[in-house]
Design a protein around this motif. Structure first.
Motif, PDB file in Angstrom:
ATOM      1  N   GLU A 308      32.942  64.800 -67.218  1.00 58.53           N
ATOM      2  CA  GLU A 308      31.638  63.935 -66.762  1.00 58.53           C
ATOM      3  C   GLU A 308      31.614  63.134 -67.949  1.00 58.53           C
ATOM      4  O   GLU A 308      31.295  61.624 -68.124  1.00 58.53           O
ATOM      5  N   VAL A 311      34.253  60.828 -68.819  1.00 59.25           N
ATOM      6  CA  VAL A 311      34.160  59.633 -68.421  1.00 59.25           C
ATOM      7  C   VAL A 311      33.150  58.419 -68.903  1.00 59.25           C
ATOM      8  O   VAL A 311      33.518  57.377 -69.046  1.00 59.25           O
ATOM      9  N   GLU A 312      31.798  59.031 -69.226  1.00 57.62           N
ATOM     10  CA  GLU A 312      31.139  58.098 -69.733  1.00 57.62           C
ATOM     11  C   GLU A 312      31.443  57.391 -71.026  1.00 57.62           C
ATOM     12  O   GLU A 312      31.190  56.372 -71.291  1.00 57.62           O
ATOM     13  N   LYS A 315      34.059  54.848 -70.272  1.00 54.65           N
ATOM     14  CA  LYS A 315      33.422  53.699 -69.854  1.00 54.65           C
ATOM     15  C   LYS A 315      32.786  52.798 -70.850  1.00 54.65           C
ATOM     16  O   LYS A 315      33.054  51.661 -70.755  1.00 54.65           O
ATOM     17  N   VAL A 323      39.319  55.935 -66.575  1.00 52.67           N
ATOM     18  CA  VAL A 323      37.845  56.435 -66.030  1.00 52.67           C
ATOM     19  C   VAL A 323      38.173  56.783 -64.392  1.00 52.67           C
ATOM     20  O   VAL A 323      37.862  57.780 -63.989  1.00 52.67           O
ATOM     21  N   LYS A 324      39.038  56.133 -63.805  1.00 51.92           N
ATOM     22  CA  LYS A 324      39.281  56.264 -62.254  1.00 51.92           C
ATOM     23  C   LYS A 324      40.039  57.611 -62.193  1.00 51.92           C
ATOM     24  O   LYS A 324      39.555  58.328 -61.408  1.00 51.92           O
ATOM     25  N   GLU A 326      39.944  60.104 -64.266  1.00 51.57           N
ATOM     26  CA  GLU A 326      38.959  61.263 -64.497  1.00 51.57           C
ATOM     27  C   GLU A 326      37.970  61.493 -63.386  1.00 51.57           C
ATOM     28  O   GLU A 326      37.859  62.552 -63.018  1.00 51.57           O
ATOM     29  N   GLU A 327      37.484  60.396 -62.937  1.00 48.68           N
ATOM     30  CA  GLU A 327      36.872  60.538 -61.608  1.00 48.68           C
ATOM     31  C   GLU A 327      37.468  61.173 -60.482  1.00 48.68           C
ATOM     32  O   GLU A 327      36.758  61.868 -59.763  1.00 48.68           O
ATOM     33  N   GLN A 331      36.386  64.863 -58.498  1.00 50.57           N
ATOM     34  CA  GLN A 331      35.997  64.845 -57.114  1.00 50.57           C
ATOM     35  C   GLN A 331      37.190  65.686 -56.464  1.00 50.57           C
ATOM     36  O   GLN A 331      36.680  66.577 -55.438  1.00 50.57           O
TER      37      GLN A 331
END
Length: 335
Positions: A308, A311-312, A315, A323-324, A326-327, A331
């Motif tokens: 998480e 991701v930040e 970004k 980012v996509k 990692e998200e 998930q």
């Protein structure tokens, strides 16, 4: 099972007590027994490799496959007494190929698959349960639900209800295809349970004790019973094979005994601190530390937080595609 297990007084007393707590009267004469008639495949992990495997052994010589088998046999007794049909992939300290273990579950049309393991890492202070399901949490909802119950019961029985646990996809540690036994039994609700770490000297000592093995078996039994007692078991969808996620390279088994692996939590905490301070150079260093933490211990209870924070940082660096990806990892792999 009846030809393998005796009917010990302790087992009978436990089953009698637990079943009375679990079962609810339905029509005044019959009661609901959630495990009765269910086919449960228990897989005691590993086996028969003492002469060739120096990795799966505790500080004073207790081997993981021995512990796995003891717990599996005790769990088999509990389930057998409760009316389940129990299938074991092995009953002695022998080597069984991974594909054969899956085949046994499939041929016996198992309603549930439990692979019993215990864990190892370079840090002797580490000790908490890790539960794996196969593939995507969104596709394999039944196994995620089972895994949560197993994790909670293990924490309750072995850790006095305190402390963290991890519930993660097997893709966190085997990023190409997941684990063989869970991949081979996909469609059956199933998990790999790593109840505790035999590399912890205190835990290894406990794991040698039959009473402690019994507590672990009871945790699995309670979780299985609670799982089947739910009003509606979540589905298992047809999986997207392969998942469209770039593999995240992590340390494998013996690699996790390397010295740098001991710093998994320290790296997370330092990376988190640097992230909060901000600044281009600090963010780069934070990202490296968080990445090393996940590589060292991708199934730890801070691994999701590492992803998480990554991701930040991505970004802020405007790395949209990364980012996509990692998200998606968060998930699918860290419910």
């Amino acid at each position: 099972m009846k030809s393998i297990f005796g009917k010990g007084i302790l087992v009978l007393l436990f089953i009698s007590f637990y079943t009375s707590q679990l079962c609810a009267w339905s029509d005044g004469s019959n009661y609901f027994n959630p495990v009765k008639g269910k086919v449960i495949c228990i897989d005691p992990g590993h086996g028969g490799t003492a002469a060739t495997d120096s990795y799966r052994v505790g500080p004073t010589g207790e081997r993981e496959e021995w512990i796995n088998l003891r717990v599996a046999l005790l769990l088999g007794e509990l389930l057998d007494e409760a009316g389940a049909e129990v299938v074991l992939t092995r009953t002695t300290d022998t080597f069984i190929p991974l594909t054969e273990r899956s085949k046994i579950a499939l041929e016996n049309k198992a309603d549930l698959f439990i692979s019993i393991h215990h864990n190892a890492t370079a840090d002797p202070k580490v000790n908490f349960p890790i539960i794996y399901f196969h593939g995507s949490a969104e596709e394999n909802q039944a196994s995620v639900a089972l895994g949560k119950k197993v994790a909670e019961k293990l924490v309750g029985q072995l850790f006095k209800g305190k402390g963290p646990y991890s519930l993660v996809s097997d893709f966190t540690i085997f990023s190409q295809s997941g684990s063989s036994v869970l991949r081979g039994t996909y469609g059956i609700p199933g998990i790999i349970g790593e109840a505790s770490f035999f590399t912890s000297p205190k835990e290894e000592k406990k794991l040698k004790q039959s009473e402690y093995n019994q507590k672990e078996a009871q945790a699995y039994f309670e979780a299985i019973a609670a799982y089947f007692a739910t009003s509606e078991i979540p589905p298992i969808a047809e999986k997207n094979d392969p998942l469209e996620i770039v593999p995240f390279k992590v340390f494998q088994e013996a690699e996790r005994m390397r010295p740098e692996a001991k710093a998994w939590k320290a790296n997370f905490l330092k990376g988190k601190k640097l992230y909060k301070k901000g600044g281009k150079e600090r963010l780069v260093e934070a990202f490296e530390l968080l990445t090393l933490s996940v590589r060292s211990f991708p199934d730890s209870y801070v691994a999701k937080a590492c992803h998480e924070l990554r991701v930040e940082i991505l970004k802020q660096q405007n790395q949209i595609d990364a980012v996509k990806m990692e998200e998606m990892r968060i998930q699918y792999f860290y419910p």
